[in-house]
Design an enzyme around this catalytic site. Structure first.
Site, PDB file in Angstrom:
ATOM      1  N   GLY A 196       1.133  -1.246   0.398  1.00  0.00           N
ATOM      2  CA  GLY A 196       0.207  -0.607   0.128  1.00  0.00           C
ATOM      3  C   GLY A 196       0.856   1.091   0.209  1.00  0.00           C
ATOM      4  O   GLY A 196       1.091   2.195  -0.969  1.00  0.00           O
ATOM      5  N   ARG A 197       1.502   1.750   1.133  1.00  0.00           N
ATOM      6  CA  ARG A 197       2.613   2.623   1.388  1.00  0.00           C
ATOM      7  C   ARG A 197       3.380   2.978   0.498  1.00  0.00           C
ATOM      8  O   ARG A 197       3.522   3.474   0.054  1.00  0.00           O
ATOM      9  CB  ARG A 197       3.468   3.046   3.143  1.00  0.00           C
ATOM     10  CG  ARG A 197       4.030   3.833   3.282  1.00  0.00           C
ATOM     11  CD  ARG A 197       4.616   3.397   3.835  1.00  0.00           C
ATOM     12  NE  ARG A 197       3.768   2.884   5.358  1.00  0.00           N
ATOM     13  CZ  ARG A 197       3.601   3.346   6.164  1.00  0.00           C
ATOM     14  NH1 ARG A 197       3.197   4.918   6.727  1.00  0.00           N
ATOM     15  NH2 ARG A 197       2.925   2.113   6.818  1.00  0.00           N
ATOM     16  N   CYS A 257      -7.708  21.743  18.189  1.00  0.00           N
ATOM     17  CA  CYS A 257      -7.514  21.923  19.526  1.00  0.00           C
ATOM     18  C   CYS A 257      -6.335  21.462  20.586  1.00  0.00           C
ATOM     19  O   CYS A 257      -6.936  20.324  21.092  1.00  0.00           O
ATOM     20  CB  CYS A 257      -8.799  22.305  20.274  1.00  0.00           C
ATOM     21  SG  CYS A 257      -9.384  24.373  19.480  1.00  0.00           S
TER      22      CYS A 257
HETATM   23  N1  LLP Z   1      -2.188  -6.263   3.979  1.00  0.00           N
HETATM   24  C1  LLP Z   1      -2.647  -6.027   5.416  1.00  0.00           C
HETATM   25  C2  LLP Z   1      -3.351  -7.158   5.409  1.00  0.00           C
HETATM   26  C3  LLP Z   1      -2.422  -4.908   5.767  1.00  0.00           C
HETATM   27  O1  LLP Z   1      -3.159  -4.861   7.183  1.00  0.00           O
HETATM   28  C4  LLP Z   1      -1.865  -3.627   4.837  1.00  0.00           C
HETATM   29  C5  LLP Z   1      -1.574  -2.400   6.285  1.00  0.00           C
HETATM   30  C6  LLP Z   1      -1.199  -4.358   3.939  1.00  0.00           C
HETATM   31  C7  LLP Z   1      -1.599  -4.988   3.284  1.00  0.00           C
HETATM   32  C8  LLP Z   1      -0.273  -2.577   3.548  1.00  0.00           C
HETATM   33  O2  LLP Z   1       0.288  -2.550   3.970  1.00  0.00           O
HETATM   34  P1  LLP Z   1       1.490  -1.516   3.356  1.00  0.00           P
HETATM   35  O3  LLP Z   1       2.547  -1.698   2.465  1.00  0.00           O
HETATM   36  O4  LLP Z   1       0.937  -0.366   3.438  1.00  0.00           O
HETATM   37  O5  LLP Z   1       2.554  -0.898   5.109  1.00  0.00           O
HETATM   38  N2  LLP Z   1      -1.738   2.844   9.420  1.00  0.00           N
HETATM   39  C9  LLP Z   1      -0.596   2.239   8.735  1.00  0.00           C
HETATM   40  C10 LLP Z   1      -0.312   1.913   8.612  1.00  0.00           C
HETATM   41  C11 LLP Z   1      -0.744   1.068   9.277  1.00  0.00           C
HETATM   42  C12 LLP Z   1      -0.900  -0.606   8.296  1.00  0.00           C
HETATM   43  C13 LLP Z   1      -2.287  -1.552   8.037  1.00  0.00           C
HETATM   44  N3  LLP Z   1      -2.443  -2.887   6.954  1.00  0.00           N
HETATM   45  C14 LLP Z   1       0.676   3.678   8.871  1.00  0.00           C
HETATM   46  O6  LLP Z   1       0.147   5.191   8.794  1.00  0.00           O
HETATM   47  O7  LLP Z   1       2.028   3.754   9.865  1.00  0.00           O
END
Ligand code: LLP
Length: 450
Positions: free
Chosen positions: A309-310, A377
């Site tokens: 994702g990221r 706030c």
């Molecule tokens: N697959 C599953 C099952 C997941 O739970 C996630 C992310 C991804 C893929 C994708 O992960 P990535 O490649 O984006 O790291 N809000 C947090 C990150 C939460 C990730 C949740 N799950 C932040 O801002 O760092």
């Protein structure tokens, strides 16, 4: 007013001061002679003038080229984009056109994708607590795979599958591997809410139950060990555990699972000098480990799925804020902008550090360390603590924050009843509004009381 700028019309050769490092910015970023930056050929100050602030930009070419890096590194795998990082119709279209599938965690993400033309068979539904509506929507729209996260979900899902139909499922298992940039985003160990433990036998027990359901087809195993992971090693460790479980399933049930999903979690650099996960190195190690591990276990190599994702959307995003006040207090300089924890809760939630930069004007002032704070706030609404900005930073200035594409707007709120910012795609020197700013009318329309 149109602000489309052709590359030829951009000010000639950019001058990048020695202390300016654009390494975490989109590859298209140019430093302009007037002190501004252009992303996707579009000067940030012009985006701020036209769309107001705060405003989020997404560099379409950056997203697409990141998708292509994955496709080139993993030509035989399925790569699905984790929609939770950020989803809107345009992003769904970009990743679809780049050959990606989609990982969704709610009926909402799913409906948006499918109504945008995303092929449902390329979609995977996740969630540790899927609602009846999530499951029903997934079955109605025909998602390719549902990832089972708990034992109780097996019978619940099976009961919803129409007689004669079969739903393909993966089983999310916990490989017992600790990895990830912050305790809140480590999901590979026993002490968290996701998945079924391999160690205590829950995973194998769930396999048994899924195989006993005629309406479910067990296609493979899934794990997601965490997020913001900078090295390949934990993925290799998780992969070995999963291959071990696949071999035990083969031995016990005579079933050879054709798929293996290693989740996402690939780190990006938020500030110059931070490490990102090397996707090509990941691919090389994973492919080798998969081939060797399966050969040792006498298993055919399963089809691999990845869920970044990221690393697809994060570095393609830029947030632009306007400075509202500058205050000096207790020896600190506090630069307050017109956004903050409601559009970017990450510093408050995970203590993440960002590197904002003054854009839109030249400056000769020396740099001094300041705290960039938000408008909400709460004393904890600090976007970037102790960051160098020109000493003469003042109200009206624009600050741009790179690596803003993932987990900002998807986690945004309307705290203090401030509407969420617009999203503008930039590509080939054209800005295009994707999401308009949330208005007071949008917010008040939901309040149906007298
Ligand atoms: N697959 C599953 C099952 C997941 O739970 C996630 C992310 C991804 C893929 C994708 O992960 P990535 O490649 O984006 O790291 N809000 C947090 C990150 C939460 C990730 C949740 N799950 C932040 O801002 O760092």
């Amino acid at each position: 007013m149109s602000i489309s700028v052709t590359p030829a019309a951009l000010p000639a050769p950019p001058h990048v001061p020695a202390d300016d490092d654009l390494s975490v910015w989109p590859a298209s970023t140019l430093a302009l002679a007037d002190g501004d930056l252009a992303v996707g050929g579009v000067p940030l100050a012009e985006v701020a003038d036209r769309f107001g602030t705060p405003v989020y930009l997404l560099d379409e070419e950056e997203v697409r080229s990141r998708c292509r890096t994955y496709r080139a590194a993993f030509p035989d795998a399925d790569v699905v984009y984790a929609a939770k990082a950020y989803l809107c119709r345009a992003v769904a279209r970009w990743v679809r056109e780049e050959g990606f599938g989609l990982d969704v965690v709610s009926a909402g993400e799913l409906e948006l994708a499918v109504t945008t033309g995303f092929p449902p068979d390329r979609i995977l539904l996740h969630g540790n607590a899927k609602s009846p509506e999530d499951l029903r929507t997934a079955l109605r729209l025909g998602v390719g795979r549902i990832v089972i996260d708990s034992a109780g979900e097996i019978a619940r899902l099976a009961a919803l599958v129409p007689p004669g139909d079969r739903q393909r499922v993966l089983l999310r298992v916990v490989p017992g591997v600790a990895a990830g940039g912050h305790p809140s985003i480590r999901t590979g160990t026993e002490d968290q809410k996701f998945g079924l433990s391999i160690t205590d036998g829950s995973a194998q027990h769930a396999v048994d139950r899924v195989l006993g359901q005629p309406g479910l087809e067990l296609a493979g195993l899934h794990c997601h060990i965490g997020s913001q992971i900078t090295t390949v090693k934990p993925y290799v460790a998780a992969l070995r555990r999963l291959i071990g479980l696949m071999a035990r399933i083969r031995d016990q049930y005579g079933v050879v699972l054709p798929e293996l999903d290693l989740g996402g979690g690939h780190a990006v650099a938020y500030r110059p000098g931070e490490s990102a996960l090397d996707i090509t190195a990941l691919a090389t190690r994973i492919r080798a480990e998969l081939a060797e591990g399966c050969a040792r276990a006498g298993l055919p190599v399963p089809r691999l799925t990845l869920e970044p994702g990221r690393a697809v959307i994060g570095p393609a995003g830029v947030a632009v804020y306007r400075v509202l006040t500058v205050k000096r207090a207790a020896g600190r300089t506090l630069v307050a902008v017109d956004g903050g924890m409601s559009d970017n809760p990450r510093p408050a939630l995970y203590g993440v550090r960002y590197a904002p930069r003054l854009v839109g004007r030249t400056h000769a002032a020396a740099r001094a360390n300041v705290d960039v704070v938000g408008r909400y706030c709460e004393a904890g609404d600090i976007l970037a603590a102790d960051v160098p900005l020109p000493e003469d930073v003042r109200p009206g200035d624009l600050l741009a924050l790179p690596v803003a594409g993932a987990y900002h707007l998807s986690m945004a709120s309307t705290y203090n009843m401030v509407g969420r910012p617009p999203v503008v795609a930039v590509s080939h020197a054209h800005p295009r509004l994707l999401i308009r700013r949330e208005s007071f009318e949008d917010m008040s329309a939901r309040d149906v009381s007298e």
